[in-house]
Design a protein around this motif. Structure first.
Motif, short mmCIF file in Angstrom:
data_model
loop_
_atom_site.label_atom_id
_atom_site.label_comp_id
_atom_site.label_asym_id
_atom_site.label_seq_id
_atom_site.Cartn_x
_atom_site.Cartn_y
_atom_site.Cartn_z
N ILE A 270 0.87 -1.19 0.00
CA ILE A 270 0.00 0.00 0.00
C ILE A 270 0.90 1.23 0.00
N LEU A 271 0.44 2.21 -0.74
CA LEU A 271 1.18 3.47 -0.83
C LEU A 271 0.27 4.58 -0.32
N VAL A 272 0.77 5.35 0.62
CA VAL A 272 -0.03 6.46 1.18
C VAL A 272 0.63 7.76 0.77
N GLY A 273 -0.17 8.70 0.32
CA GLY A 273 0.37 10.00 -0.07
C GLY A 273 -0.72 11.04 0.01
N PRO A 274 -0.39 12.26 -0.40
CA PRO A 274 -1.40 13.32 -0.34
C PRO A 274 -2.53 13.06 -1.32
N VAL B 236 -7.30 -4.86 3.78
CA VAL B 236 -8.36 -4.56 2.82
C VAL B 236 -9.11 -3.28 3.21
N THR B 237 -9.29 -3.08 4.49
CA THR B 237 -10.12 -1.94 4.93
C THR B 237 -9.32 -0.65 5.11
N LEU B 238 -8.02 -0.80 5.31
CA LEU B 238 -7.21 0.39 5.59
C LEU B 238 -7.29 1.45 4.50
N PRO B 239 -7.13 1.08 3.23
CA PRO B 239 -7.18 2.12 2.19
C PRO B 239 -8.49 2.90 2.22
N TYR C 29 -3.25 1.00 -4.00
CA TYR C 29 -2.52 -0.25 -4.22
C TYR C 29 -1.68 -0.01 -5.48
N PRO C 30 -0.38 0.12 -5.34
CA PRO C 30 0.44 0.45 -6.51
C PRO C 30 0.35 -0.59 -7.62
N ILE C 31 0.19 -1.85 -7.25
CA ILE C 31 0.10 -2.89 -8.29
C ILE C 31 -1.12 -2.64 -9.17
N GLN C 32 -2.24 -2.28 -8.53
CA GLN C 32 -3.46 -2.01 -9.31
C GLN C 32 -3.25 -0.83 -10.23
#
Lengths: 521, 231
Positions: free
Chosen positions: A56-60, A348-351, A364-367
């Motif tokens: 998972i990637l988190v950003g602004p 699954v729920t975090l995003p 999800y960077p893969i997606q």
């Protein structure tokens, strides 16, 4: 003599036409091979981003693709930044406490001693029993809660218990043409990469940078293999990043290169990684505290006292990390989802939870990579393949024209072969063999030419841009999971089929030759 | 060895008409016999050889070769039969220009479904006096040498019947007799039946048996062939 030898001799007899026909086919095949190989390279270079150990990637808030491209491939510009305190919500208490020590509003020690002092005093008063003891216990508990609220370092981050690994990325600076990435030693020390996320980063020289080193302080760096080669950087060298752009002003603070990554075939080969604390201590990297937005102040809960600001602003000792209130991060790499069901559910729920907030987004960077491929790269590839296929078809038609035009001159020759006992199907196969030989030989030359071109391009451009090296005999990867062989290996049967199709018309003409009429002409 | 019975052959004309060329009640050649066939130009001599060789098909009648009726063989079977049992020497040699003398002779063996015998090919070329020209292509040979290669090729599979269609027509007078002698001597040595078509009375006079096509072809007996409508 075999039919193959007869066909070959016929080709040699028309050497000029045969060479031109072969060359035409070679050109088409070389283009097709180049397109297929380069697509494979592009696909690989993007898909390695799926194997960098985080999910998972988190950003602004902003474009998901831009966030992915910027944070995984170091392309494009950062969208914005998010507060450092938000990053700390992904950490557990111990890490948070260590970081919050550097908070301007750090009253943890003060509150701790107040609580300890109160506890001692109550103990001396013997208030540990009866209703008085209950009241004391309630008061102590209240004090404890207040201490935790006012000292964020005393608790786990909101998501901390469910996160295996959270690594911050700080982007914006450059060293020569390469991105400078501020991060923690966890990126190379803890993160596992590879298809099974079980490979550690390796260093061809030196070691990983440390959070703090007795000799280099907070200013240690690691460079990717391509950076080391192209910028001629070695272990022990001092490098000064440029601020904000390739030609931005040079930061005064040099970083000591302590390690060179072994080639990974990932975008990390083309970046410079510096210790996060050192990154923050460079000029213009500290966010002014007076501009801190309201929502950040709410998260902090404790506002810095004026005397603290007066004492600290602009006068930090180079060995004192930047206060967290003045820090921002560009992105956060998360590895989420352990073996337990709760962690997997959390993954699954975090995003969704992050995306519903106002501060950041999670992808999800893969997606995103798959979507990017499916939306842009896939159609372009198909278009290029269609074009190169059409070139091959045109080349095939040139084979047809070449052989068919020769049939008039060869009618007597065909008739002689028939008179010598060759059946109609035999002369048909001789003509088809000629077509197949021209097609396959042209295809083989085209394969060599295509790979030669790609290998040259790899050495001159591709490797420098993607970190991927293409060997001469390296086949393009399978184009799809349901077709686990390289498309290049399908070229041979495709060329043979094409040869049969285009050779059929002159072959039928040979088949239908009137022997009696053609003899003696 | 060879017997033709009631063979008829016509050629199609525009408009659906047919032009009868041959109507031969009987024609036979004994084993080892050498026959020369003479006749006017356009009379059907080459057509008769083509019929015997199966290069063109009968309209009706029988061709019996070594007691076997071959006129009704399928085309592929007749092709194989011709390759295995007959040799043909063409008027215009018909050597394949991309192949050497040796390879042209080997081509004669290729389609007979027998093992290709390079040794025999060399011996044949030596016999026809081309020992030093094995690896030369037709373009590098004289006309006489090319015809000798053609003779060697026709003999490659040890045929029982040799068909020679005006083999000296394109040869200079000095070499004509050599070619005729070569063909006849080789046929005699290997006990091959020979049918040679020629316009030359000098050549014809050397044979014990001379057949006039006009005499054996009913259509040629004093009348021009008449085109008929197809039924």
């Amino acid at each position: 003599m075999s039919l193959f030898a007869i066909a070959l001799r016929s080709i040699k007899q028309r050497s000029l036409a045969s060479v031109l026909t072969c060359f035409s086919m070679a050109l088409g095949v070389s283009l097709m091979v180049a397109v297929i190989t380069i697509h494979g390279v592009v696909q690989d270079s993007f898909r390695v981003g799926e194997q960098l150990g985080f999910n998972i990637l988190v950003g602004p808030k902003g474009g998901k693709l831009q966030l992915t491209l910027n944070s995984v491939y170091y392309l494009d510009q950062p969208i914005e930044n998010i507060p450092y305190a938000y990053y700390l919500e992904f950490k557990q208490q111990a890490d948070r406490q260590a970081d919050y020590r550097h908070s301007l509003a750090n009253k943890a020690d003060q509150l701790h001693w107040e609580l300890t002092d109160a506890t001692q005093q109550l103990a001396e008063l013997g208030a540990g029993s009866g209703s008085a003891g209950l009241l004391t216990g309630a008061a102590l508990e209240l004090l404890q809660q207040q201490a935790e609220q006012q000292d964020p370092g005393q608790r786990d981050g909101r998501y901390g218990p469910y996160i295996e690994l959270a690594i911050p990325l700080l982007l914006g600076d450059y060293y020569e043409s390469f991105r400078v990435v501020g991060t923690t030693p966890d990126l190379f020390g803890t993160l596992k990469i590879g298809p099974s996320a079980d490979q550690s980063y390796e260093f061809s020289e030196g070691r990983n940078f440390k959070a703090f080193d007795q000799t280099n302080g907070y200013f240690e760096a690691v460079v990717g293999s391509i950076v080391a080669r192209q910028a001629n950087v070695s272990v022990g060298d001092k490098i000064n990043p440029r601020h904000g752009a390739v030609d931005g002003h040079i930061h005064n603070e040099p970083f000591t290169v302590v390690g060179i990554l072994a080639p990974t075939g990932t975008p990390n080969d083309r970046a410079v990684f510096v210790n996060m604390d050192g990154f923050y201590l460079m000029a213009d990297h500290a966010k002014p505290v007076e501009e801190t937005p309201e929502d950040e102040r709410e998260n902090q809960l404790v506002e810095p006292a004026d005397e603290d600001l007066a004492a600290g602003a602009g006068e930090f000792d180079i060995r004192t990390p930047l206060p967290i209130e003045q820090r921002e991060v560009t992105a956060i790499l998360l590895r989420v989802g352990g073996d337990d069901p709760i962690s997997q559910l959390f993954a699954v729920t975090l995003p969704n939870e992050i995306n519903e907030g106002s501060v950041a987004q999670a992808v999800y960077p893969i997606q995103e990579i798959h979507k990017f491929f499916g939306t842009f790269i896939g159609p372009v590839l198909i278009l290029l393949l269609v074009i190169t296929l059409m070139i091959c078809v045109v080349s095939g038609i040139s084979i047809l024209v070449s052989i068919y035009n020769s049939m008039n001159d060869r009618r007597q020759e065909i008739a002689v072969l028939r008179a010598l006992g060759a059946g109609r199907s035999t002369v048909l196969w001789i003509i088809l063999l000629e077509s197949m030989i021209l097609s396959v030989v042209g295809g083989a030359i085209g394969w060599l030419l295509g790979h030669g071109l790609v290998t040259m391009a790899s050495a001159l451009w591709v490797e420098a841009r993607t970190g991927v090296t293409i060997g001469f005999f390296q086949f393009a990867p399978p184009i799809a999971d349901w077709l686990p062989i390289s498309l290049e290996l399908l070229l041979v049967p495709l060329l043979i089929c094409l040869a049969i199709v285009v050779g059929l018309i002159p072959a039928i003409a040979a088949y239908r030759t009137d022997v009696a009429k053609s003899l003696g002409k | 060895m060879l017997e033709l019975l009631d063979i008829k052959k016509s050629f199609p004309l525009p408009g659906g008409r047919q032009l009868p060329i041959l109507s031969i009640p009987k024609f036979s050649v004994a084993e080892g016999e050498q026959v020369v066939l003479v006749g006017r130009s356009g009379g059907g001599k080459t057509t008769l050889l083509h019929l015997i060789a199966g290069i063109t098909r009968l309209d009706s009648g029988q061709i019996i070769f070594q007691d076997k009726s071959i006129g009704t063989l399928s085309e592929p079977a007749y092709d194989r039969f011709r390759a295995a049992w007959m040799g043909y020497v063409f008027q215009t040699f018909n050597l394949l220009p991309a192949f050497t003398a040796l390879e042209n002779v080997l081509l004669g063996m290729t389609f007979a479904r027998k093992a290709v015998d390079r040794g025999r090919a060399r011996i044949l070329l030596e016999r026809v006096g081309l020992k030093d020209r094995l690896h030369h292509r037709p373009a590098a040979m004289s006309v006489g040498e090319q015809q000798r290669v053609a003779v060697a090729r026709a003999l490659a599979n040890r045929p029982r019947l040799l068909l020679a269609d005006e083999p000296t027509a394109n040869i200079d007078p000095a070499n004509q007799q050599k070619i005729v002698d070569l063909i006849r001597e080789t046929a005699l040595e290997e006990k091959i039946s020979l049918i040679m078509v020629t316009h030359s009375t000098e050549v014809a006079s050397q044979f014990d048996r001379v057949d006039q096509l006009d005499e054996i072809n009913e259509l040629s007996a004093g009348a021009e062939p008449t085109a008929t409508e197809t039924t």
